[in-house]
Design a protein around this motif. Sequence first.
Motif, mmCIF file in Angstrom:
data_model
loop_
_atom_site.group_PDB
_atom_site.id
_atom_site.type_symbol
_atom_site.label_atom_id
_atom_site.label_comp_id
_atom_site.label_asym_id
_atom_site.label_seq_id
_atom_site.Cartn_x
_atom_site.Cartn_y
_atom_site.Cartn_z
ATOM 1 N N TYR A 93 2.351 10.614 -9.642
ATOM 2 C CA TYR A 93 3.607 9.533 -10.158
ATOM 3 C C TYR A 93 3.027 8.373 -10.774
ATOM 4 N N SER A 94 3.808 8.028 -11.747
ATOM 5 C CA SER A 94 3.180 6.610 -12.424
ATOM 6 C C SER A 94 3.387 5.559 -11.361
ATOM 7 N N ALA A 95 2.651 4.297 -11.867
ATOM 8 C CA ALA A 95 2.961 3.129 -10.953
ATOM 9 C C ALA A 95 4.385 2.571 -11.053
ATOM 10 N N ALA A 96 5.002 2.823 -12.322
ATOM 11 C CA ALA A 96 6.303 2.263 -12.305
ATOM 12 C C ALA A 96 7.392 3.185 -11.514
ATOM 13 N N GLU A 97 6.994 4.344 -11.291
ATOM 14 C CA GLU A 97 7.920 5.150 -10.296
ATOM 15 C C GLU A 97 7.517 5.090 -9.005
ATOM 16 N N MET A 98 6.237 4.672 -8.630
ATOM 17 C CA MET A 98 6.125 4.242 -7.233
ATOM 18 C C MET A 98 6.976 2.893 -6.553
ATOM 19 N N TYR A 99 6.814 2.150 -7.414
ATOM 20 C CA TYR A 99 7.371 0.631 -7.279
ATOM 21 C C TYR A 99 8.964 0.945 -7.240
ATOM 22 N N GLU A 100 9.442 1.611 -8.008
ATOM 23 C CA GLU A 100 10.766 1.873 -8.169
ATOM 24 C C GLU A 100 11.440 2.631 -6.924
ATOM 25 N N LEU B 76 0.903 -1.075 -0.034
ATOM 26 C CA LEU B 76 0.006 0.104 -0.124
ATOM 27 C C LEU B 76 0.984 1.260 -0.071
ATOM 28 N N LEU B 77 1.147 1.768 -1.104
ATOM 29 C CA LEU B 77 2.142 2.641 -1.311
ATOM 30 C C LEU B 77 1.339 4.208 -1.383
ATOM 31 N N PHE B 78 2.089 5.082 -0.602
ATOM 32 C CA PHE B 78 1.675 6.469 -0.639
ATOM 33 C C PHE B 78 2.735 7.557 -1.072
ATOM 34 N N ARG B 79 2.654 8.453 -1.907
ATOM 35 C CA ARG B 79 3.491 9.313 -2.115
ATOM 36 C C ARG B 79 2.669 10.805 -2.486
ATOM 37 N N GLN B 80 3.228 11.832 -1.945
ATOM 38 C CA GLN B 80 2.633 13.270 -2.358
ATOM 39 C C GLN B 80 3.316 13.573 -3.800
ATOM 40 N N ASN C 206 13.170 0.124 0.167
ATOM 41 C CA ASN C 206 13.563 -1.375 0.925
ATOM 42 C C ASN C 206 14.786 -1.737 0.835
ATOM 43 N N ALA C 207 15.630 -1.423 -0.167
ATOM 44 C CA ALA C 207 17.165 -1.619 -0.444
ATOM 45 C C ALA C 207 17.903 -0.915 0.746
ATOM 46 N N VAL C 208 17.552 0.201 0.956
ATOM 47 C CA VAL C 208 18.213 0.932 2.057
ATOM 48 C C VAL C 208 18.074 0.546 3.459
ATOM 49 N N LEU C 209 16.635 0.247 3.706
ATOM 50 C CA LEU C 209 16.491 -0.294 4.884
ATOM 51 C C LEU C 209 17.181 -1.796 5.297
ATOM 52 N N SER C 210 17.136 -2.506 4.114
ATOM 53 C CA SER C 210 17.692 -3.839 4.123
ATOM 54 C C SER C 210 19.336 -3.721 4.570
ATOM 55 N N TRP C 211 20.001 -2.685 3.971
ATOM 56 C CA TRP C 211 21.454 -2.529 4.165
ATOM 57 C C TRP C 211 21.589 -1.940 5.845
ATOM 58 N N PHE C 212 20.781 -1.163 6.096
ATOM 59 C CA PHE C 212 20.570 -0.754 7.649
ATOM 60 C C PHE C 212 20.464 -1.931 8.744
ATOM 61 N N ILE C 213 19.763 -2.825 8.101
ATOM 62 C CA ILE C 213 19.359 -3.865 9.093
ATOM 63 C C ILE C 213 20.940 -4.946 8.872
ATOM 64 N N ARG C 214 21.397 -5.019 7.799
ATOM 65 C CA ARG C 214 22.366 -5.952 7.834
ATOM 66 C C ARG C 214 23.783 -5.152 8.528
ATOM 67 N N PHE C 215 23.811 -3.769 8.536
ATOM 68 C CA PHE C 215 24.936 -2.917 9.099
ATOM 69 C C PHE C 215 24.549 -3.113 10.646
ATOM 70 N N GLY C 216 23.428 -3.289 10.931
ATOM 71 C CA GLY C 216 23.122 -3.213 12.554
ATOM 72 C C GLY C 216 23.159 -4.730 12.748
#
Length: 331
Positions: free
Chosen positions: A198-205, A191-195, A211-221
Amino acid sequence: DVTNGGDALVDPIFGIKSVNGSLVLRRDAEMYQWIETSSSSSKKDLGGGKTTTTTYTYQKEWRNRLVSSQNYKKPTNHRNPSSMEFESLQLNANPIMIGSYELPMRLESKLTWGTPMTVTVDDIPDESLRNRTKQTTDGFYFGNSIDNSQIGDQKITFAQTPPSTITVVGVQSGNTLSAFVAENGEGGDVLLFRQGKYSAAEMYEEAESQNAVLSWFIRFGGFLLMTSGLYLIFRPIEVFADIVPCVGDIVGCGLIFMSVVISAVLSSITISIAWLVAHPMIGGIVLLVTLAVVGCCAFGVKKLQQMRNGDDDGDNASRSAPETEKNVDDD
C-alpha cells in the motif's frame, strides 16, 4: 517482503518443524471440559420486591484454555482437570526481517495470517509420547477414543505463518523501525502495519478510518454508561411505584426514556465541547444545534404549562359565575 532471518522453528515437545522460512509456528491445544452457563429471570412481587430465579446448565465443549470448575454452582458431577498437559504455544522467528530491517517486536503480534500444517505421529521424537498419541486428519489426539471424547481429552493442531508482503509506516531507528512521535508530543505515536502493498496515503487513510470507528464506539459507550447511571439514580422511584401492580413498569419505562433524553443532551454537549479543541467549526455547530434543541424543548414545555394554567383559570371563572348571579338575585 517480511522474511525469517533466523533458523527454522521447532516445537520443543512434538518436534514439528516449520517449512519454507515460516515466520511463526503455532501449536493450538484444546481440552474437552465442562462449561457452565446461567440464565436468570426476575419476577416482581407485591409490595415492591423482586424474586430472581437463576438456572444453571452444563455442557461439554472443546476450549483452548483451562476452565476452572471450582466455582461452579454444582461442581460435584462437573469437575474439570486442574491443568492441561499440553498448552498452546507460539514461536516467532528471530529476527523477522523487512528487507534489511528487523520487524519491531510490537508488530510481531500482527502476523496473524497462517496455514494449517500436515503432521504425523512419526514427527514426535519422544517414544513414550509417540506411543500414546493418536493421529487425526488435522493433528494429534490424546484420549481413549477419538469418536467418544471424555472430559480431559486433548487435541493438538499446528499452523505456520509463511513470508508475505507487508507495509509498515514508521521511523528508521538503527537496524529496525520505531513509532513516529510528533515534536510537541500530541497525536500519540504512529507505527502502522498492514499486510499487502500500500502507499503511504492509503495507510494513513485506513488508520484515520479505524480511529473514527473507535472514537464513535467510545462515544456510544460513554452514552450508555451515562444512561445507566441516570437510570440507577432514578431507580428508587420505580421501586416505590412497584407497590401498586403494573404502575412500576409504567414508571420504569418513563424513567428509561427520561434517562435516554438527558444522556443524549449531556453527551452531545460533552462531545461538542471536546470538538471545539480539535475541530472548532464542527464542535461549534454541534453545540449550537444541541443548545437550540434544548431551548426549543424548554420553550415548548413552558408554553404547554401556560396553556394548562389558562385552561384552569377559565374553568375556575366559569364555576364562580353562577354563584355571583345567585347572590344578586337574593338581594
